[in-house]
Design a protein around this motif. Sequence first.
Motif, short mmCIF file in Angstrom:
data_model
loop_
_atom_site.label_atom_id
_atom_site.label_comp_id
_atom_site.label_asym_id
_atom_site.label_seq_id
_atom_site.Cartn_x
_atom_site.Cartn_y
_atom_site.Cartn_z
N VAL A 184 28.86 -49.18 1.21
CA VAL A 184 29.47 -49.95 0.11
C VAL A 184 28.94 -49.45 -1.23
CG1 VAL A 184 29.56 -52.24 -0.96
CG2 VAL A 184 29.98 -51.98 1.50
N GLU A 185 27.63 -49.19 -1.30
CA GLU A 185 27.04 -48.69 -2.55
C GLU A 185 27.57 -47.30 -2.90
OE1 GLU A 185 25.31 -50.37 -4.80
OE2 GLU A 185 25.83 -52.02 -3.46
N VAL A 186 27.82 -46.48 -1.89
CA VAL A 186 28.41 -45.16 -2.15
C VAL A 186 29.77 -45.31 -2.82
CG1 VAL A 186 29.38 -43.08 -1.07
CG2 VAL A 186 27.16 -43.96 -0.31
N VAL A 187 30.61 -46.19 -2.28
CA VAL A 187 31.93 -46.41 -2.88
C VAL A 187 31.79 -46.91 -4.30
CG1 VAL A 187 34.03 -47.83 -2.75
CG2 VAL A 187 33.09 -46.76 -0.67
N ARG A 188 30.89 -47.85 -4.53
CA ARG A 188 30.70 -48.39 -5.89
C ARG A 188 30.22 -47.31 -6.86
NH1 ARG A 188 27.90 -54.00 -3.79
NH2 ARG A 188 29.85 -55.20 -3.57
N GLU A 189 29.32 -46.45 -6.39
CA GLU A 189 28.83 -45.40 -7.26
C GLU A 189 29.92 -44.37 -7.54
OE1 GLU A 189 25.82 -43.41 -9.59
OE2 GLU A 189 26.43 -45.45 -9.07
N MET A 190 30.76 -44.08 -6.56
CA MET A 190 31.88 -43.18 -6.81
C MET A 190 32.82 -43.77 -7.85
SD MET A 190 32.59 -41.91 -2.88
CE MET A 190 33.92 -40.76 -3.26
N ASN A 191 33.08 -45.06 -7.77
CA ASN A 191 33.88 -45.73 -8.80
C ASN A 191 33.24 -45.57 -10.18
OD1 ASN A 191 35.02 -48.75 -7.00
ND2 ASN A 191 35.65 -46.63 -6.80
#
Length: 399
Positions: A184-191
């Motif tokens: 989930v944090e990976v997706v948020r950081e990509m955003n």
Amino acid sequence: MPASTPPADLADRITALLERHPVWDGHNDLAWEAREQAGYDWSALDIGAGTSGRTHTDIARLRAGGVGAQFWSVYVPSDLPGSAAVTATLEQIDAVRRMVRTWPDVFTLALTADDVEKAWASGHIASLMGAEGGQSIDSSLGALRMLYDLGVRYMTLTHNHNTPWADSATDDPAGHGGLSGFGVEVVREMNRLGMLVDLSHVSADTMRVALDVTEAPVMFSHSSARAVCDVPRNVPDDVLARLGRNGGLCMVTFVPGFVNPHVGQWRAEAAEAARGRGIDPASYAAFSAFSAEWETDHPVPPTTLDDVVAHVEHVRDVAGIDHVGLGGDYDGSSGFAPGIEDVSGYPKLLAALAGRGWSDADLAKLTSGNMLRVLHDAEDVAERLANERVASTVRLREG
């Protein structure tokens, strides 16, 4: 059976369309072919002189296909261990950058949607990069940020194997429901970065959780419709329907096993036979070698251009015309349908769609308009999030 040649007036229409709205393809594995065939020596794999018979891609065929922008995959195998995957990804990035420098009159490195439009205005092919699989960051947000700084503008969350934080479509579920907390944090950081979340290769659960989490449009760089060809690599209708609300994009791939159900069944049978020999079907190199052997006594069923048309139209019908694109996967697969055997074939596909009533406005969305919007939108989200939160600079790892 050879694909029919469009009538002259239709061919002229498609040529004129592509001059205004060139193809922006979601996924091409030429860089890995350069590694395998020539150790990244672009003089030995001279795409300027032509590489017909060796690759699906060279400059003349890109021009013939109306390609104006390409996400070059900086793929590395998903079973490479840890830091070796990061190193190999850096080598892939270096290869793409050197390709661009080798033919500066043809290619321009593009980092933003505006860069793509500037490339088109100057007659260049905009060259972007996509990392194919979360193995490329070795569970490090710092590595993710550095890939972005080097020009990577999407990351596929997995390839054929799970990462420690995301489930693949072709591996056994790891028990965290698609994405772990770190995922989930990976997706948020990509955003936050403006790096597009690519959901090709991931499990359906991973797709759904990523859509729950993301604040930016997602993409499928090279996937087709599961309702048309029921294989794990394709996108279920409930996920396609969510692209309309998310603003995302499914870039339909031309891979025979993902567009033709008979070839999909052939691949499933080959995978079962491979397991019987102790070969992991998710291991790209090992399974490719086995498949070539298997094909000797088990011919691959034929794939046609109509198979691809069916997927493009299904994605349009379920997700909407604003959420469909093209992601051929050239130089990452084989046995493409007659008429679209290599990157010169996009006009044949567009002509087939035009013959089925597609307007120029809709074709323009398919070729590049939708992708241009998605990248602009992701950049807008990144600009907003940059002012709202800053991701930790500490190197975070799963486990």
